[in-house]
Design a protein around this motif. Structure first.
Motif, PDB file in Angstrom:
ATOM      1  N   GLU A  42       0.735  -1.265   0.128  1.00 22.71           N
ATOM      2  CA  GLU A  42      -0.072  -0.123  -0.060  1.00 22.71           C
ATOM      3  C   GLU A  42       0.815   1.210  -0.017  1.00 22.71           C
ATOM      4  O   GLU A  42       0.743   2.118  -0.638  1.00 22.71           O
ATOM      5  N   LEU A  43       2.067   1.286   0.862  1.00 23.52           N
ATOM      6  CA  LEU A  43       2.815   2.502   0.893  1.00 23.52           C
ATOM      7  C   LEU A  43       3.665   2.685  -0.211  1.00 23.52           C
ATOM      8  O   LEU A  43       3.858   3.812  -0.558  1.00 23.52           O
ATOM      9  N   ARG A  44       4.174   1.537  -0.926  1.00 19.54           N
ATOM     10  CA  ARG A  44       4.886   1.895  -2.078  1.00 19.54           C
ATOM     11  C   ARG A  44       4.213   2.597  -3.248  1.00 19.54           C
ATOM     12  O   ARG A  44       4.741   3.199  -4.227  1.00 19.54           O
ATOM     13  N   SER A  45       2.694   2.423  -3.089  1.00 21.74           N
ATOM     14  CA  SER A  45       1.861   3.036  -4.218  1.00 21.74           C
ATOM     15  C   SER A  45       2.073   4.516  -3.931  1.00 21.74           C
ATOM     16  O   SER A  45       1.582   5.268  -4.910  1.00 21.74           O
ATOM     17  N   LEU A  46       2.556   4.998  -2.913  1.00 20.57           N
ATOM     18  CA  LEU A  46       2.558   6.473  -2.656  1.00 20.57           C
ATOM     19  C   LEU A  46       3.737   7.113  -3.250  1.00 20.57           C
ATOM     20  O   LEU A  46       4.092   8.255  -3.318  1.00 20.57           O
ATOM     21  N   GLY A  47       4.802   6.082  -3.608  1.00 16.23           N
ATOM     22  CA  GLY A  47       6.039   6.373  -4.383  1.00 16.23           C
ATOM     23  C   GLY A  47       7.199   6.590  -3.517  1.00 16.23           C
ATOM     24  O   GLY A  47       8.293   7.167  -3.742  1.00 16.23           O
ATOM     25  N   VAL A  48       7.181   5.961  -2.150  1.00 12.96           N
ATOM     26  CA  VAL A  48       8.130   5.728  -1.484  1.00 12.96           C
ATOM     27  C   VAL A  48       8.494   4.060  -1.211  1.00 12.96           C
ATOM     28  O   VAL A  48       7.827   3.320  -1.594  1.00 12.96           O
ATOM     29  N   GLU A  49       9.685   4.208  -0.634  1.00 17.17           N
ATOM     30  CA  GLU A  49      10.203   2.758  -0.428  1.00 17.17           C
ATOM     31  C   GLU A  49       9.832   2.350   0.842  1.00 17.17           C
ATOM     32  O   GLU A  49       9.929   3.057   1.899  1.00 17.17           O
ATOM     33  N   ALA A  50       9.496   0.789   0.945  1.00 17.16           N
ATOM     34  CA  ALA A  50       9.018   0.387   2.183  1.00 17.16           C
ATOM     35  C   ALA A  50       9.490  -0.833   2.382  1.00 17.16           C
ATOM     36  O   ALA A  50       9.433  -1.881   1.544  1.00 17.16           O
ATOM     37  N   LEU A  51      10.341  -0.927   3.353  1.00 16.47           N
ATOM     38  CA  LEU A  51      11.152  -2.204   3.853  1.00 16.47           C
ATOM     39  C   LEU A  51      10.481  -2.996   4.789  1.00 16.47           C
ATOM     40  O   LEU A  51      10.245  -2.247   6.112  1.00 16.47           O
ATOM     41  N   VAL A  52      10.492  -4.230   4.796  1.00 22.39           N
ATOM     42  CA  VAL A  52       9.706  -5.039   5.765  1.00 22.39           C
ATOM     43  C   VAL A  52      10.752  -5.949   6.612  1.00 22.39           C
ATOM     44  O   VAL A  52      11.332  -6.751   5.786  1.00 22.39           O
ATOM     45  N   VAL A  53      10.740  -5.773   7.805  1.00 24.36           N
ATOM     46  CA  VAL A  53      11.811  -6.514   8.513  1.00 24.36           C
ATOM     47  C   VAL A  53      11.135  -7.105   9.824  1.00 24.36           C
ATOM     48  O   VAL A  53      10.707  -6.461  10.668  1.00 24.36           O
ATOM     49  N   GLY A  54      11.218  -8.466   9.914  1.00 22.84           N
ATOM     50  CA  GLY A  54      10.828  -8.987  11.107  1.00 22.84           C
ATOM     51  C   GLY A  54      11.828  -9.013  12.045  1.00 22.84           C
ATOM     52  O   GLY A  54      13.153  -9.420  11.920  1.00 22.84           O
ATOM     53  N   ALA A  55      11.473  -8.876  13.233  1.00 22.18           N
ATOM     54  CA  ALA A  55      12.601  -8.774  14.433  1.00 22.18           C
ATOM     55  C   ALA A  55      11.756  -9.053  15.775  1.00 22.18           C
ATOM     56  O   ALA A  55      10.724  -8.512  16.037  1.00 22.18           O
ATOM     57  N   ASP A  56      12.116  -9.864  16.575  1.00 16.44           N
ATOM     58  CA  ASP A  56      11.902 -10.047  18.015  1.00 16.44           C
ATOM     59  C   ASP A  56      12.658  -9.136  18.895  1.00 16.44           C
ATOM     60  O   ASP A  56      14.028  -9.344  19.175  1.00 16.44           O
ATOM     61  N   LEU A  57      12.205  -7.840  19.148  1.00 18.32           N
ATOM     62  CA  LEU A  57      12.747  -7.010  19.899  1.00 18.32           C
ATOM     63  C   LEU A  57      13.709  -7.442  21.234  1.00 18.32           C
ATOM     64  O   LEU A  57      14.371  -6.634  21.752  1.00 18.32           O
ATOM     65  N   THR A  58      13.101  -8.315  21.885  1.00 13.94           N
ATOM     66  CA  THR A  58      13.672  -8.995  23.051  1.00 13.94           C
ATOM     67  C   THR A  58      14.955  -9.862  22.684  1.00 13.94           C
ATOM     68  O   THR A  58      15.669 -10.104  23.734  1.00 13.94           O
ATOM     69  N   ASP A  59      15.330 -10.010  21.352  1.00 12.83           N
ATOM     70  CA  ASP A  59      16.505 -10.635  20.953  1.00 12.83           C
ATOM     71  C   ASP A  59      17.475  -9.741  20.373  1.00 12.83           C
ATOM     72  O   ASP A  59      17.141  -9.141  19.222  1.00 12.83           O
ATOM     73  N   PRO A  60      18.478  -9.489  21.148  1.00 13.30           N
ATOM     74  CA  PRO A  60      19.594  -8.513  20.463  1.00 13.30           C
ATOM     75  C   PRO A  60      19.975  -8.742  19.196  1.00 13.30           C
ATOM     76  O   PRO A  60      20.215  -8.195  18.348  1.00 13.30           O
ATOM     77  N   GLU A  61      20.250  -9.967  18.711  1.00 14.47           N
ATOM     78  CA  GLU A  61      20.680 -10.634  17.707  1.00 14.47           C
ATOM     79  C   GLU A  61      19.850 -10.113  16.575  1.00 14.47           C
ATOM     80  O   GLU A  61      20.269  -9.945  15.364  1.00 14.47           O
ATOM     81  N   SER A  62      18.542 -10.551  16.780  1.00 17.43           N
ATOM     82  CA  SER A  62      17.594  -9.993  15.938  1.00 17.43           C
ATOM     83  C   SER A  62      17.261  -8.706  15.605  1.00 17.43           C
ATOM     84  O   SER A  62      17.193  -8.233  14.367  1.00 17.43           O
TER      85      SER A  62
END
Length: 254
Positions: A56-76
């Motif tokens: 949806e957001l890319r249709s606005l003309g911007v770049e959108a990066l999707v990144v999964g991460a568990d914030l309680t895991d420092p390596e993630s």
């Protein structure tokens, strides 16, 4: 949703909003993208929803990066920051939105891990790619921000205490951020209609939301509060680094 920020005002900027596949985070990242920012959509376990938002957001003309991460895991978290660095090079806006603690089946100290330790770690991990002039926004609730002077419902107290601990730990870094030319602001709001937290509170304490609504006069909905979070990322920082959203007459000041 109505336009919140000036179109094009964030062109060339990059924003990361944690916990942005749904709710307040999703609406915040949408407002930032509508203003022209390239955005990073972070999720823990809602990949399809995050990808749909990115499309949806890319249709606005911007770049959108999707990144999964568990914030309680420092390596993630570090892997997420590394991917942002490879894709965009740097960050201009970091919105620390993801929080929790009322989920069932978690460790006894999970609220503190997520709402304090993880918030500090995300900030520290992101520091190398935060440009001078960048802005860090920490999203919290009045029930947490004022927990030292105004009791909250027992079901929410562990979360409120942990979020206040997170706010305090981040505030301790304000002078270091200032020295780097990075702004910091806390955006605090009352209970928000339609959030997961509100749903869980209502389940644990039926009538809690309607009671709070009656006391406050009105409660913000998700998109309204997200608009305030987005504004917190760009508008001048208040003297006390705190943007209080909505009525606070029920809360005793420190």
């Amino acid at each position: 949703m109505s336009q919140t920020l000036e179109p094009g005002s964030l062109s060339g900027k990059t924003a990361l909003v944690t916990g942005s596949s749904r709710g307040i985070g999703a609406d915040t990242v949408r407002y930032l993208a509508e203003a022209g920012a390239n955005v990073v959509i972070n999720f823990r376990n809602k990949a399809p929803r995050a990808e749909k938002l990115a499309t949806e957001l890319r249709s606005l003309g911007v770049e959108a990066l999707v990144v999964g991460a568990d914030l309680t895991d420092p390596e993630s978290v570090q892997a997420m920051i590394d991917e942002i660095a490879r894709t965009f090079g740097s960050l201009d806006i970091l919105v620390l939105n993801a929080s929790g603690g009322m989920e069932s089946g978690m460790a006894a100290d999970y609220a503190l891990q997520l709402n304090r330790d993880a918030q500090v770690n995300v900030l520290e991990s992101a520091l190398p790619i935060l440009d001078e002039g960048a802005r860090v926004v920490f999203v919290t609730s009045h029930q947490a921000h004022f927990i030292r002077t105004t009791p909250t419902m027992p079901e929410y107290e562990p979360v409120a205490l942990s979020k206040r601990a997170g706010e305090d730990a981040l505030r301790e870094r304000i002078s270091d951020l200032d020295a780097r030319g990075i702004g910091f602001v806390v955006v605090s709001g009352d209970m928000i209609e339609g959030t997961i937290t509100a749903t869980l509170l209502e389940r644990a304490n039926p009538g809690a939301i309607s009671s709070r609504r009656e006391s406050a006069g009105r409660l913000y909905n998700v998109s309204e509060f997200a608009a305030e979070v987005a504004r917190g990322a760009v508008e001048p920082i208040p003297a006390d680094n705190t943007r209080l959203v909505g009525d606070i007459s029920s809360f005793a000041q420190e």
